[in-house]
Design a protein around this motif. Structure first.
Motif, short mmCIF file in Angstrom:
data_model
loop_
_atom_site.label_atom_id
_atom_site.label_comp_id
_atom_site.label_asym_id
_atom_site.label_seq_id
_atom_site.Cartn_x
_atom_site.Cartn_y
_atom_site.Cartn_z
N LEU A 49 0.85 -1.18 0.00
CA LEU A 49 0.00 0.00 0.00
C LEU A 49 0.89 1.24 0.00
O LEU A 49 2.02 1.23 0.51
CB LEU A 49 -0.91 0.04 1.23
N ARG A 50 0.35 2.30 -0.55
CA ARG A 50 1.00 3.61 -0.45
C ARG A 50 0.11 4.50 0.41
O ARG A 50 -1.10 4.61 0.16
CB ARG A 50 1.22 4.21 -1.83
N ARG A 51 0.74 5.15 1.38
CA ARG A 51 -0.01 5.94 2.36
C ARG A 51 0.40 7.40 2.25
O ARG A 51 1.57 7.73 2.06
CB ARG A 51 0.27 5.43 3.77
N ALA B 288 -3.84 3.40 -0.32
CA ALA B 288 -4.39 2.74 -1.53
C ALA B 288 -3.42 1.65 -1.97
O ALA B 288 -2.19 1.79 -1.85
CB ALA B 288 -4.60 3.75 -2.64
N SER B 289 -3.98 0.57 -2.46
CA SER B 289 -3.16 -0.57 -2.92
C SER B 289 -2.34 -0.17 -4.15
O SER B 289 -2.82 0.54 -5.04
CB SER B 289 -4.06 -1.76 -3.25
N LEU B 290 -1.08 -0.66 -4.18
CA LEU B 290 -0.23 -0.43 -5.35
C LEU B 290 -0.46 -1.48 -6.44
O LEU B 290 0.16 -1.39 -7.50
CB LEU B 290 1.25 -0.46 -4.92
N GLN B 291 -1.32 -2.46 -6.18
CA GLN B 291 -1.52 -3.53 -7.15
C GLN B 291 -2.04 -2.98 -8.47
O GLN B 291 -1.57 -3.37 -9.56
CB GLN B 291 -2.51 -4.57 -6.60
N SER B 292 -3.00 -2.07 -8.42
CA SER B 292 -3.52 -1.49 -9.66
C SER B 292 -2.43 -0.72 -10.40
O SER B 292 -2.37 -0.72 -11.64
CB SER B 292 -4.71 -0.58 -9.36
#
Length: 395
Positions: free
Chosen positions: A75-77, A96-100
């Protein structure tokens, strides 16, 4: 950032101010967390029963960092300490998740690879087309130069681009000089042959007179015969290598072979022999007529000399060559002597008159025009088979 004004009096209203449904879906990869001045923590429904990392020190500015989320995803915060109008200090953070992002980056990388591959392919095709277009005049020039084996005249410089025209002019000059050199060489060879024939004839007459007078001149006459034959071979090679083999010339076999078969048929009848032929009509070979008739004449003369009763000649088209077969019913020669007979001019049998150079001269002339003579055993007549293959077009 999340609006937290007046949230201290009613913290539960914070969730209602976030309209994105992703914050309500458990472990959706979209999270928020607010920590009030009293230590109360308010989180998005997507965090379920987990919390984001504890806030850092009050540094008075926005802080961004990465960490591992509740489900193990990266995640990036982004976090910030906010001071409201009433003086209360709140800590707000959104993750938010960095996967996308990774998926988008991988998709972008794939699209870039595809785009670069397409560009490279188009570049190669374009380079090929450009090179083909650029080299087309040179390819046309190459074909025109090769066609000069079959046609006369200069190349038309006006038919080529202005960049190639000077090269065409230089080639025309070279062709003209080559024709002059060839013509001069042929004249010199012919002059030399005539110059040698006269003293040779005088010497022969003197030797024959001495022989008639009872002098033993057989060896001298035989040596003179071999000298004449060697000179004839050399002149024939000079004439072919430096002359008609490099010029536009053809021989019509209907005319040439027709005349030769009639002459040898009469000669065969005088010797109680028979000459049969099977010559396809309309044949022609890329060879000077005099040189062609010297080749066939030597082979026919050899067959006539060694045959018992029958000589056979045939001619047919074989791909881009004409194949001429000459057979006899004589004793033939051994397989080991096939190459020797057409190479050295050595007499393999001294029981009949001759110099042994007839086959060698024929082989030299045929080779000068890109042809070939091979010897073998005649299947039908049992004697010697001489097979001549001559070109019908440019070498």
């Amino acid at each position: 950032m999340i609006e937290v004004a007046n949230a201290y009096e009613n913290p539960d209203q914070i969730a209602n101010r976030i309209g994105d449904p992703a914050y309500r879906q458990p472990f959706s990869g979209q999270y928020w967390q607010v920590e009030g001045p009293d230590g109360g923590i308010y989180v998005s429904a997507s965090l379920v029963d987990t919390l984001l990392p504890r806030p850092g020190p009050q540094i008075g500015r926005i802080s961004i960092g990465n960490f591992v989320g509740p489900t193990g995803e990266r995640l990036r915060r982004i976090e910030e300490w906010l001071t409201l109008e009433d003086g209360s200090v709140w800590h707000v953070q959104v993750a938010a998740s960095l996967q996308s992002l990774f998926e988008d980056r991988a998709k972008l990388r794939g699209n870039l690879v595809l785009a670069f591959g397409l560009i490279a392919t188009l570049g190669v095709i374009g380079a090929f087309l450009q090179a083909s277009t650029t080299l087309r005049p040179l390819n046309d020039l190459r074909r025109d130069v090769l066609s000069r084996w079959d046609t006369e005249g200069d190349l038309d410089a006006a038919a080529y681009p202005i960049e190639v025209a000077p090269l065409v002019t230089d080639i025309n000059t070279l062709l003209e000089r080559n024709r002059e050199i060839v013509s001069r060489s042929r004249r010199q060879a012919a002059d030399l042959a005539h110059a040698v024939k006269t003293p040779s004839a005088i010497v022969r007459n003197e030797l024959e007179k001495l022989a008639k007078a009872g002098q033993p001149m057989g060896a001298s006459i035989e040596a003179l015969d071999r000298l004449d034959a060697q000179l004839k071979r050399s002149f024939a090679r000079m004439r072919a290598d430096g002359g008609s083999a490099a010029m536009h010339t053809y021989t019509d076999l209907d005319t040439s072979l027709g005349r030769m078969t009639r002459a040898f048929s009469a000669l065969a009848r005088n010797q109680d022999k028979a000459l049969t032929s099977a010559i396809d009509p309309g044949l022609r070979v890329r060879m000077d007529q005099n040189d062609f008739e010297e080749v066939i004449g030597n082979l026919m003369d050899n067959a006539m000399k060694w045959s018992e009763s029958t000589i056979y000649i045939a001619a047919k088209q074989a791909d881009d060559e004409v194949e001429i077969l000459i057979e006899d019913d004589g004793p033939g020669i051994s397989e080991d002597d096939y190459g020797l007979a057409t190479l050295s001019g050595q007499r393999l049998d001294t029981s009949k008159p001759g110099t042994g150079l007839g086959l060698a001269i024929a082989a030299d002339l045929a080779h000068a025009y890109g042809g070939k003579i091979s010897l073998g055993e005649a299947r039908e007549l049992g004697g010697l088979l001489a097979m001549v293959r001559l070109k019908t077009s440019g070498l």
